[in-house]
Scaffold this motif. Sequence first.
Motif, PDB file in Angstrom:
ATOM      1  N   ILE A 186       0.861  -1.183   0.000  1.00  0.00           N
ATOM      2  CA  ILE A 186       0.000   0.000   0.000  1.00  0.00           C
ATOM      3  C   ILE A 186       0.896   1.231   0.000  1.00  0.00           C
ATOM      4  CG2 ILE A 186      -1.835   1.233   1.174  1.00  0.00           C
ATOM      5  CD1 ILE A 186      -2.651  -1.481   0.035  1.00  0.00           C
ATOM      6  N   ASP A 187       0.894   1.928  -1.095  1.00  0.00           N
ATOM      7  CA  ASP A 187       1.703   3.138  -1.243  1.00  0.00           C
ATOM      8  C   ASP A 187       0.776   4.343  -1.141  1.00  0.00           C
ATOM      9  OD1 ASP A 187       3.492   5.098  -1.794  1.00  0.00           O
ATOM     10  OD2 ASP A 187       3.905   4.495  -3.856  1.00  0.00           O
ATOM     11  N   PRO A 188       0.867   5.131  -0.094  1.00  0.00           N
ATOM     12  CA  PRO A 188      -0.053   6.278   0.030  1.00  0.00           C
ATOM     13  C   PRO A 188       0.159   7.334  -1.039  1.00  0.00           C
ATOM     14  CG  PRO A 188       1.628   6.346   1.743  1.00  0.00           C
ATOM     15  CD  PRO A 188       1.792   5.034   1.046  1.00  0.00           C
TER      16      PRO A 188
ATOM     17  N   SER B 154       3.271   5.918  -6.113  1.00  0.00           N
ATOM     18  CA  SER B 154       4.435   6.298  -6.933  1.00  0.00           C
ATOM     19  C   SER B 154       4.461   5.532  -8.246  1.00  0.00           C
ATOM     20  CB  SER B 154       5.727   6.032  -6.144  1.00  0.00           C
ATOM     21  OG  SER B 154       5.723   6.736  -4.930  1.00  0.00           O
ATOM     22  N   ALA B 155       4.155   4.233  -8.210  1.00  0.00           N
ATOM     23  CA  ALA B 155       4.188   3.447  -9.445  1.00  0.00           C
ATOM     24  C   ALA B 155       3.112   3.903 -10.410  1.00  0.00           C
ATOM     25  CB  ALA B 155       4.022   1.960  -9.117  1.00  0.00           C
ATOM     26  N   ALA B 156       1.908   4.185  -9.907  1.00  0.00           N
ATOM     27  CA  ALA B 156       0.845   4.689 -10.780  1.00  0.00           C
ATOM     28  C   ALA B 156       1.206   6.050 -11.355  1.00  0.00           C
ATOM     29  CB  ALA B 156      -0.471   4.756 -10.011  1.00  0.00           C
ATOM     30  N   ALA B 157       1.877   6.880 -10.580  1.00  0.00           N
ATOM     31  CA  ALA B 157       2.305   8.187 -11.085  1.00  0.00           C
ATOM     32  C   ALA B 157       3.304   8.040 -12.225  1.00  0.00           C
ATOM     33  CB  ALA B 157       2.909   9.003  -9.939  1.00  0.00           C
TER      34      ALA B 157
ATOM     35  N   ASN C 184      -9.061   5.457  -5.567  1.00  0.00           N
ATOM     36  CA  ASN C 184      -8.300   6.324  -4.663  1.00  0.00           C
ATOM     37  C   ASN C 184      -7.029   6.831  -5.321  1.00  0.00           C
ATOM     38  OD1 ASN C 184     -10.250   5.888  -2.691  1.00  0.00           O
ATOM     39  ND2 ASN C 184      -9.134   4.157  -1.789  1.00  0.00           N
ATOM     40  N   ALA C 185      -6.373   5.976  -6.113  1.00  0.00           N
ATOM     41  CA  ALA C 185      -5.151   6.407  -6.800  1.00  0.00           C
ATOM     42  C   ALA C 185      -5.442   7.508  -7.813  1.00  0.00           C
ATOM     43  CB  ALA C 185      -4.500   5.204  -7.484  1.00  0.00           C
TER      44      ALA C 185
END
Length: 1027
Positions: free
Chosen positions: A451-453, A456-459, A497-498
């Motif tokens: 869980i990356d708040p 970063s990978a999606a960005a 949410n992402a």
Amino acid sequence: MEESTLRALDMSERANSERRPAPASSNSDPPERSQEDALDEDAETLIDELILPKGITGLSSDPPVNDFRESPLEPELAAVTPQNDESLQFEGDEEEPAEPQSFQRSTSPTLMQRNKGAAYEKVGEEGVNKMHRFSLYETSTRFYLVGGDVMDKHFRVLKIDRTAHPGHLNIFEDDIVYDKREMNQLLNAIDDGNKGSGGMKLKCSTWGLLGFIRFTEAYYMLLITKRTQVAMIGGHYVYQIGGTEMVPLTTGSTSRFQKDRNPEESRFLSILNNLDLTRGFYFSYSYNITRSLQQNIIREREGLSKGLSHQTYDFNDMFVWNHYLLEPARAALKSTYDWCLPIIHGFIDQSSIDVFGRRVYITIIARRSRFFAGARFLKRGTNDLGYVANDVETEQIVSELLNTSFHAPGPRLYANPSYTSYIQHRGSIPLYWTQDNTGVTPKPDIDLNLIDPFYSAAALHFDNLFERYGAPVYVLNLIKSRERLPRESKLLREYENAIKYLNQSLPADKKILYEAFDMSRASKTRGQDVIGTLETIAENVLQRTGFFHNGDSRYDSPQVQNGVARTNCIDCLDRTNAAQFVIGKRALGRQLQAIGIIAGNTVDYDTDAVNIFTHMFHDHGDTIAIQYGGSHLVNTMATYRKINQWQSHSRDMVESFKRYYHNSFLDSQRQEAYNLFLGNYIFTIGQPMLWDLTTDYYLHHADPRAWLGKSRRDYIEWFTPEFLEQHSLPSSSGPNSELIKKGVGLYDDYWLEYYRPLAISSFLKIYSFCLNSPARYLPDKSLQSRDYDLSPFRPRKSPHETDSPEKKPPRKGVTILDPSSETETRVLSIAARRNQARLSSGGRFESGSPIKGSILRDPHFETRLLSTPHSSQTTSFSSSNPPFKPADKNLMTQWTLDQFHSNSLNPSVTAAEAAEYAEYISHPLNLPLVVSAETPSASDPIALDFLEYLSLSAPEKDSADGAGARWDISEEDVGFYDEFLKVSENPLDVNEDDGGKKRYKAYRQWLKGKSLFKQSKVDPEYQGQGR
């Protein structure tokens, strides 16, 4: 003359360097000469032949012209020229055979003098020089790769050393462009210089070089030995690889090298063989298939505006699947892509539509990313670099074959308004999630690993999409939203949410557009219009992104595509392909309108054009599904349009089982082949072997040790502002004096590649004549009437099909009729339809009638309705027929079709069936209530039957002591039963005292090594053991 002399000296030096001392002859009458003297004399002779050959005063620098004239063949020329009957035999299905022909060497001086000289001498001097076929020659110490252009007028040589140490690749690239005569002389000189070591032999003929790869020992050279034409874009052919060959760069024979390999080398080769390069790999000599048509046109126009006649190669590394194989070539060659061909992995197909004489080409190109590539359950989500699994870019090009090339009349370079394209994207959800397929379930649970708040990978992933396609990005999420056990819905919420987090930083007009649609639930819900909903979404997508239309702003209305539609489901296969088809169909209408084919901007379902497009997209989805999931599509467009036949259910089951089998047993082997071919795994001494790795996680993610040396990306300003800028089409440059004088061939060699001047061919083998056409989707000509509309945009529906999915038919009402009136109405309706068909064909079905015969026209199966006069179909039909007589059900296997039809409309029950049914329903309802132990009287047969039934479970004793009971139960069995009812605290534990018990007999046999399946009472081994 000085330039020619230097050129000849250079050739002679290379030829002399290849010479080896020949063995001394036994009859050596002449005085012995030193090796240097002999080489000097041979070099002088070669220089004289090259500088002043007989009949030629010098090498011409003018472009080649067709100076062919009829003349009798000299004996020397006739000896090496094929006969006329052989040269005119057209074999195969293409203009060129699938396997290339080698360079035709000749020692005839007359033939070498008749060859026309090369138009230029150095690479890049003038024009475009693409090599289309190659011949590999070998000596004891070197390989020589001879490349020739499509006209067999220009040749080049690449020298590869076979004696280099393992791990070293020595390649020499010759910049000189030879003509056929010079190439003959050079090869003959090399052959003469190596006579002492076996001379020079032809190894193989090839269509191209894919690169070099090394495992533990020497390098291998990967060659293309077969190819197939699959598309033509702008006069440039696109080919599919049909065969490859790996040649080890070692001395000696290949067979001896295969015997001397170490076990690790052999295992690496076997792993690489699991990757079939003949399925889904494509290349082109002159068109950049790694980039879209819009990117290629924009780049060429930008180069022309800067005054550049030749653009440097700019391939998209994301889609170059032999990128790792090209790295050794890049380090050793100055012009790598003159010799090596970049290949893509995916799907390419092309079809043509004939619109009343106007030929329209539809091309679909799918490019699969080489980053984070792998099999279905082994590659899910994204890696830490932002690359997602199953990343596929799909481009559809619609063009009219009015002008073959990309150029408009004038000539105005790269301004042909007949070319349009549209791009879509599919890829896994850019989150850290996996599925464990080690179990037996076909749908493993989904685990959100990290869980990356800040997502970063999606960005990184969406920033890459902005770089490739611009803004906005329209995300269409098709995963399930409601489930009993949360599975896909977990990703749905996290994905939303992402998107919300990333949109906080984007400008208002560049935000990511997100839309979720539970396509699976909608397709199974009554009254839901899946295709209609997708059509609405597709219209919104096209209005946001637009499409690419080439042209000149002074004469046309060009436009570019800004943004892309990103579609995903869980696998990005079935639902994604159906959604992409609907979006592509919507774009197809706009593309046809842009090139002036149709007036509107939409095309209807069930037309010839959409049928062709449907078949192409179905093949596209099948290929992508096989590459990622191991099987064809499970749900096709016919499934979501609800027009699939009942046979499709069995097909879906088979495809599901194939996908499960591949995912469980074969995907790991395919993943190892991917990792080896793409360079994700590189053999290093001291590191574990590829087959010893428990996971390939670190092969596809960044090295954690390198994180400290990198700067951390901004969590808020995660995007690159330059990527959000609008794409624009540079203005087209008008014709200039140099362009008018030298022609388009200075910038583009499509003329020689597509039209092939001076080449003998057959119309049946020209690619344009072999494309798919709507003829196979049209009805038989014998069924066509005079007013039949041949337009490919006219819907063609069979009588049993519903209207277009965009307009659902109104729901029919329910009317309750009397059985007799309902039967009569059906019979009259059938009679009316059949008599109407008979009258439309002239009153009777003749042999030459347009209506073809079938099994229903057989008199044996025909009903009496056809013999009924037309005038009586509404009045006297029911009265003229005899009363219905039910057929004998005992002879049902011998019924005719008419009897089946009549008995189904008039169901009947026989006396035996009625009696059986009456007994069935009366027996459980008429059982007496047992209130005493009195024996029922003989006057109540039902009570006696019940008494007999109860007696089956009680022993019938013939004597007072119980002897002769129907079921005798021994005391041993009773004791065993009592013991069986005693349950210990841990009933699953087996103690030593339990070893002698009867219930553990099979377990004892199993401990002794015997099978559990041999304990049957019919087994002789069991009977012999006793109890």
